[in-house]
Design an enzyme around this catalytic site. Structure first.
Site, PDB file in Angstrom:
ATOM      1  N   ARG A   4       0.956  -1.066  -0.077  1.00  0.00           N
ATOM      2  CA  ARG A   4       0.041  -0.033   0.135  1.00  0.00           C
ATOM      3  C   ARG A   4       0.809   1.239  -0.099  1.00  0.00           C
ATOM      4  O   ARG A   4       2.217   1.066   0.028  1.00  0.00           O
ATOM      5  CB  ARG A   4      -0.892  -0.092   1.148  1.00  0.00           C
ATOM      6  CG  ARG A   4      -0.105  -0.566   2.337  1.00  0.00           C
ATOM      7  CD  ARG A   4      -0.843   0.104   3.850  1.00  0.00           C
ATOM      8  NE  ARG A   4      -1.120   1.380   3.670  1.00  0.00           N
ATOM      9  CZ  ARG A   4       0.293   2.310   4.189  1.00  0.00           C
ATOM     10  NH1 ARG A   4       1.359   1.725   4.553  1.00  0.00           N
ATOM     11  NH2 ARG A   4       0.140   3.460   4.431  1.00  0.00           N
ATOM     12  N   ASP A  35      -2.557  10.533  -2.208  1.00  0.00           N
ATOM     13  CA  ASP A  35      -2.519   9.583  -3.091  1.00  0.00           C
ATOM     14  C   ASP A  35      -3.161   9.767  -4.599  1.00  0.00           C
ATOM     15  O   ASP A  35      -2.892   9.240  -5.441  1.00  0.00           O
ATOM     16  CB  ASP A  35      -3.910   8.519  -2.637  1.00  0.00           C
ATOM     17  CG  ASP A  35      -3.307   7.675  -1.273  1.00  0.00           C
ATOM     18  OD1 ASP A  35      -2.973   6.603  -1.863  1.00  0.00           O
ATOM     19  OD2 ASP A  35      -3.467   8.120  -0.250  1.00  0.00           O
TER      20      ASP A  35
END
Length: 388
Positions: free
Chosen positions: A70, A259
């Site tokens: 991640r 992100d």
């Protein structure tokens, strides 16, 4: 058929872990049975350091969806290696690329890494190279991205600390961070966490405040894990305790990762980031985003256009304690904390508008104030991203 398997190190209590991670977050390996991509399984931290070995793209897709791997920069690296893995093992590269790119919709770095390796493969094929050489080109592209991210991490740390010292002269920085942005999400030492780590090494970090980051506790499980390894002065708090810290004057700056950064400067990051930006603005505290230029998405015009991933409600209605034995339940299973049938709202990210962001720190420098025009100029310095 997806194929992945785990290799576990001996269980070690987090307080006894050495400062240097025993297992890198990601690595390419070539055992006799064929190339594999090896991941540090982040779902098992901090209780156990365990490697997850992916032998094909579907296994990597599953690892991405379950958060075994991640973090925006690392997802880009993983995506590139996943394309290379498909190519080297003789699978359909375009099919693998599409599956990988769609594994998590909000993290733009994932699609960037996938497409970069895919383009390297296609270019080699178009140039008359055989599939073996084309696979080698995809792997070289992934390795180059990995190295570039390591360099970008060091540059962001330097730019970020210089900004902190400019905004907050005298050192003794008390930094609040959210989610996890260290070596576990990067080819180097991270994004926002790398800035705090550099401050620590130079003696200017007074305290790292670590948000727990519900519901999956990336701050408690991962950032605290990395802070402890590096012997940083850190304190863990529940997300809803942050306001009292601001009110008490205990926060000098907020540092987060990203992100996806839209063309107007809107920032998508782990859910809970936007409330911190509001708190920071009210209390006149700098709110700083640290991310590589590859996180800027020129195809997304504004924050409203960012697709926010919605995750399963059980992450909210249950608490998962990795490898803690529970009577009557398998270790690692969820413990219900809400009545059966309770519906849950579980966005993985929220979006902070540019007017609440003091600065965006990239490897190419610092943007402040955050504007669409400034992002165009910043990205123009990089050969990787162009906003038109």
């Amino acid at each position: 058929m997806a194929d992945q398997y785990a290799q576990s190190s001996e269980h070690t209590r987090p307080t006894e872990l050495p400062a240097i991670p025993a297992i890198p977050a990601i690595r390419w390996d070539e055992p006799p049975e064929g190339p594999v991509l090896v991941l540090l399984d982040q779902t098992r931290l901090p209780g156990e350091e365990s490697e997850l070995v992916c032998t094909d793209a579907p296994a990597l897709v599953e690892a991405i969806r379950t958060l075994a791997v991640r973090g925006a920069p690392l997802l880009g690296i993983a995506g590139a290696y996943g394309v290379a893995l498909a190519a080297v093992r003789g699978f359909d590269v375009d099919e693998a690329a599409d599956a990988l790119a769609g594994a998590r919709p909000t993290a733009v770095n994932l699609a960037y890494g996938v497409r970069r390796a895919q383009v390297a493969y296609r270019t080699a094929i178009a140039g008359g190279e055989g599939v073996d050489r084309a696979a080698g080109a995809a792997l070289a592209s992934a390795r180059a991205l990995h190295a570039e991210d390591a360099r970008a991490s060091a540059e962001m740390a330097a730019h970020g600390l210089a900004l902190l010292d400019e905004l907050l002269p005298g050192g003794g920085h008390r930094i609040l961070t959210h989610c996890n942005t260290g070596a576990l999400v990067s080819g180097g030492e991270g994004t926002a966490f790398a800035v705090a780590l550099k401050a620590h090494r130079e003696g200017s970090l007074r305290r790292l405040w670590v948000d727990e980051t519900r519901p999956l506790l990336q701050g408690a499980r991962l950032t605290a894990y990395e802070a402890a390894r590096n012997e940083m002065a850190y304190t863990l708090l529940t997300d809803n305790a942050a306001g009292s810290l601001f009110a008490a004057g205990e926060v000098d700056a907020v540092l987060i990762g990203a992100d996806r950064i839209a063309a107007d400067g809107s920032v998508a990051n782990k859910v809970g980031s936007y409330p911190l930006a509001v708190l920071a603005r009210y209390h006149h505290v700098p709110f700083i985003v640290v991310a590589p230029v590859t996180t800027v998405d020129p195809a997304t015009p504004d924050g409203a256009s960012i697709e926010v991933e919605l995750r399963s409600g059980h992450e909210v209605t249950e608490v998962t304690v990795p490898y803690a034995p529970v009577t009557g339940r398998e270790a690692g299973g969820g413990i219900p904390v809400a009545p059966l049938g309770t519906q849950a709202y579980n966005p993985a990210f929220d979006v902070t508008p540019p007017e609440l962001v003091t600065a965006i720190v990239t490897e190419e420098g610092v943007l402040s104030p955050v504007t669409a025009e400034g992002l165009v100029e910043l990205c123009a310095r990089s050969r990787q991203v162009t906003i038109s």
